[in-house]
Every structure is written in C-alpha cells, then in structure tokens.
Scaffold this motif. Structure first.
Motif, PDB file in Angstrom:
ATOM      1  N   LYS A 189      48.597  43.112  43.174  1.00 20.39           N
ATOM      2  CA  LYS A 189      48.984  41.760  42.796  1.00 20.39           C
ATOM      3  C   LYS A 189      50.407  41.433  43.227  1.00 20.39           C
ATOM      4  CE  LYS A 189      45.015  40.982  41.215  1.00 20.39           C
ATOM      5  NZ  LYS A 189      44.120  40.109  42.014  1.00 20.39           N
ATOM      6  N   MET A 199      40.365  38.780  44.151  1.00 21.26           N
ATOM      7  CA  MET A 199      40.359  37.864  43.005  1.00 21.26           C
ATOM      8  C   MET A 199      39.033  37.817  42.251  1.00 21.26           C
ATOM      9  SD  MET A 199      43.350  36.429  42.703  1.00 21.26           S
ATOM     10  CE  MET A 199      43.018  34.949  41.763  1.00 21.26           C
ATOM     11  N   TYR A 200      37.971  38.484  42.733  1.00 29.02           N
ATOM     12  CA  TYR A 200      36.648  38.247  42.183  1.00 29.02           C
ATOM     13  C   TYR A 200      36.148  39.365  41.283  1.00 29.02           C
ATOM     14  CZ  TYR A 200      36.625  34.515  45.618  1.00 29.02           C
ATOM     15  OH  TYR A 200      36.951  33.405  46.343  1.00 29.02           O
ATOM     16  N   GLY A 249      36.242  39.112  37.357  1.00 29.99           N
ATOM     17  CA  GLY A 249      36.465  37.753  36.888  1.00 29.99           C
ATOM     18  C   GLY A 249      37.931  37.370  36.925  1.00 29.99           C
ATOM     19  N   PHE A 250      38.624  37.463  35.802  1.00 26.00           N
ATOM     20  CA  PHE A 250      39.997  36.952  35.691  1.00 26.00           C
ATOM     21  C   PHE A 250      40.951  37.683  36.625  1.00 26.00           C
ATOM     22  CE2 PHE A 250      44.231  37.232  33.688  1.00 26.00           C
ATOM     23  CZ  PHE A 250      44.570  35.884  33.722  1.00 26.00           C
ATOM     24  N   HIS A 251      41.414  37.011  37.635  1.00 27.85           N
ATOM     25  CA  HIS A 251      42.465  37.495  38.545  1.00 27.85           C
ATOM     26  C   HIS A 251      42.096  38.821  39.213  1.00 27.85           C
ATOM     27  CE1 HIS A 251      46.309  35.956  39.781  1.00 27.85           C
ATOM     28  NE2 HIS A 251      46.864  37.140  39.748  1.00 27.85           N
ATOM     29  N   TRP A 294      40.805  41.659  37.949  1.00 34.24           N
ATOM     30  CA  TRP A 294      41.384  42.791  37.210  1.00 34.24           C
ATOM     31  C   TRP A 294      40.607  44.091  37.439  1.00 34.24           C
ATOM     32  CZ3 TRP A 294      38.443  45.500  33.754  1.00 34.24           C
ATOM     33  CH2 TRP A 294      37.269  44.893  33.306  1.00 34.24           C
TER      34      TRP A 294
END
Length: 333
Positions: free
Chosen positions: A45, A57-58, A61-63, A65
C-alpha cells in the motif's frame, strides 16, 4: 501430610513453568506469522500510494486487505521444483534456515520488561548472532542451485554480509556501552531522551547497515533482477520461494523492533506500563515504514558503491560514535 502438600505444590510450580514456556513460544510464533504479513501488506500500500497507483484492491474487498493471503494460496498451488543439478539437501533446507533465524531473533526482542519470549542475559548478542544466520540460508540457496546467476548472487550476499556486519555490530556496541548492559531490557531501561542526540550517528549507521543486511533496496544487489535474474532465489518456486519472501519481511520486523528498543527507548513513552508493548510495536512499525520508503525513494547502488559506503562511510562513523560514547561514559562515571 505437610510433606505431601509441599510435594504437590512443587509439582504444580513445575507444571506452571512448562506452561509458561509453551505460552511464550506460542505467542512468539503467532507474532512471527502475523507481523511480517502486516509489514508486507503495508509495503504494497505504501509503495502504491507513493508511486501514484492503486495497487491490489480486490482481494478481501476493502482496500485489498487479503492480497497477501491470496498470494499465499497462489504459492501453495505452484509446483515445488528441484533442479537436476542442485544439491537437494541444501536446496530444500535453505529457506528454513533463512526463516528460523529470524524466529529465534524475534524471541529475544522485548516488547516490554515482562513481554519477551526468551529473556536471556546478553539478548543483544543473541539477536545479532542468530539474525546473521539468515544470510547462511541465502548462501546455501545460491550454492546448491547449480545455477551461475544464483551463485553470483550468493557471493554478492556473502560480500555484503562481511561488509555491513561490522558497522552494525559497532553501532550496537555504542548503545550497549552507553547503557552498561548487553541486555535489551537493560538498554531500554537506561534510555534517556538525550540518546536522540548523542547516539544519532550510531542510529543512522544501524539503520543503513540493517537495511543492507536484509538485502533491501537500495542494497538489493544479490537479487538484482536486471543483472542476476533473482540471484540465490532464481531456481525456487512455490512455498520455498514464499518462505524466502516471508524471511525478508520477518527480518524487517526484527530489525525495526531492535532499532526501537536500542534508540527509541522501546516501551518508554505515553503508553508506558501495561500498554508499553503497544508503544514498542508502534515505534517498530514506524521504522518498518521508513525501510519501505527507502525502497521507493532510492535507486539500486553498484557493487563498488556498496563496498565504498560500508568501509569508507559507515565504519568510520561507527568508530567515531563508539569513541564519543566511551568518553561520555568515562566523564559521567
């Protein structure tokens, strides 16, 4: 009856002693498996944002992770290939040697006076000794692969270890001399805010030498893809290659926490006390981000520049810092 009670109490204490050892080992193992992954995700990141791109990014889900978890699943699905010309024993054991060395080092780095996996009297010496074994794993990988690029990378790694181990040890000797102790807990207890000034040269030497020891950019000549493909790791696939990557991030965790304890006072700070371990982790995380920042900001050095920096730059500064510390200790005694 009294003798029976004393015997039962002794057996209970023995059982609790073994339980404490097992508990410490489990906590160190959990930290060893989670902290390097956190550093790896942070690197993804931080590099993406510093270079003006999104990055993964996928996954999750969120960012993105869960990208590292997805990478781990990908590595497990790859075939484990051993070259026909390789020394099979050394080739297969090299990733374990590189990985276990940092596990042993992490066990001796204290997060607080009461939170340390192995509280040994000379823990600083132990950490420096076992962390250097990781380079032996790199040498094993390069020599046993039966590949000329891997062998060149291994020789570069050996030269880098010899060059940067000396300034690293000299800088650590300055901290130990200032504190009058070889124990990391003792050094952290002796820390004062004045160290931020008079130990600053030693801290800079430690940071640069530790980055070179980890073979991180801009000191990644042993694995330079444009010159030696992937150096000692050229012939590795699947989980064995993933173990080398995990060892790299584990090395960042160990060196960052060690720097936090030696130069930044470890658990000393606003969260001192029950949450001191959190303060140590935050300081270590800040240093890990700085090491990642160096990768993004600086181009790779040439091999001759690497040696010149170590012997003509870092070693004299470390010796000067050691001399200043010795004079300061004598004058304040």
């Amino acid at each position: 009856m009294g003798a029976a009670l004393m015997s039962g109490s002794s057996m209970l204490m023995t059982d609790l002693w073994w339980f404490e050892i097992v508990l410490r080992a489990v906590i160190v193992l959990i930290g060893f498996l989670t902290l390097p992954l956190l550093v790896g995700q942070t690197e993804h990141k931080v590099m993406a944002h510093m270079q003006g791109r999104l990055g993964p990014m996928y996954a999750g889900g969120f960012h993105g992770w869960a990208q590292l978890i997805a990478d781990g699943v990908k590595f497990t699905q790859k075939e484990d290939i051993v070259p026909a010309a390789a020394d099979r024993g050394a080739f297969r054991w090299a990733p374990a040697v590189a990985l276990v060395s940092y596990l042993l080092a992490l066990a001796a780095v204290p997060l607080s006076p009461d939170m340390v996996g192995a509280d040994v009297p000379a823990s600083l010496l132990l950490v420096l000794a076992v962390s250097g074994i990781g380079t032996v794993g790199t040498l094993m990988a390069g020599w046993s692969s039966g590949n000329k690029y891997a062998l060149i990378g291994a020789m570069r790694s050996a030269a880098q270890l010899v060059s940067y181990e000396l300034p690293l040890i000299l800088s650590c000797a300055s901290f130990a001399l200032a504190a009058g102790s070889l124990s990391l807990v003792g050094i952290a207890h002796a820390w004062t805010p004045l160290w931020l000034i008079w130990q600053l040269p030693g801290a800079l030497v430690f940071l640069v030498a530790a980055t070179a020891e980890l073979q991180r950019p801009p000191f990644d000549m042993p694995v330079a893809d444009s010159e030696v493909v992937m150096g000692p790791y050229t012939e590795y696939t699947g989980l064995r290659f993933a173990f080398f990557l995990l060892a790299e991030y584990a090395g960042i965790v160990v060196m960052s926490l060690l720097f936090a304890v030696l130069y930044l006072g470890g658990w000393t700070g606003p969260f001192d006390g029950a949450l001191g371990w959190l303060w140590t982790l935050l300081k270590g995380f800040l240093i890990a981000v700085l090491i990642i920042w160096m990768r993004v900001s600086w181009p790779r050095l040439r091999e001759d520049q690497l040696q010149r920096l170590a012997w003509l730059g870092l070693v004299p500064i470390a010796l000067l810092q050691l001399a200043i510390t010795a004079v300061g200790v004598v004058l304040t005694a």
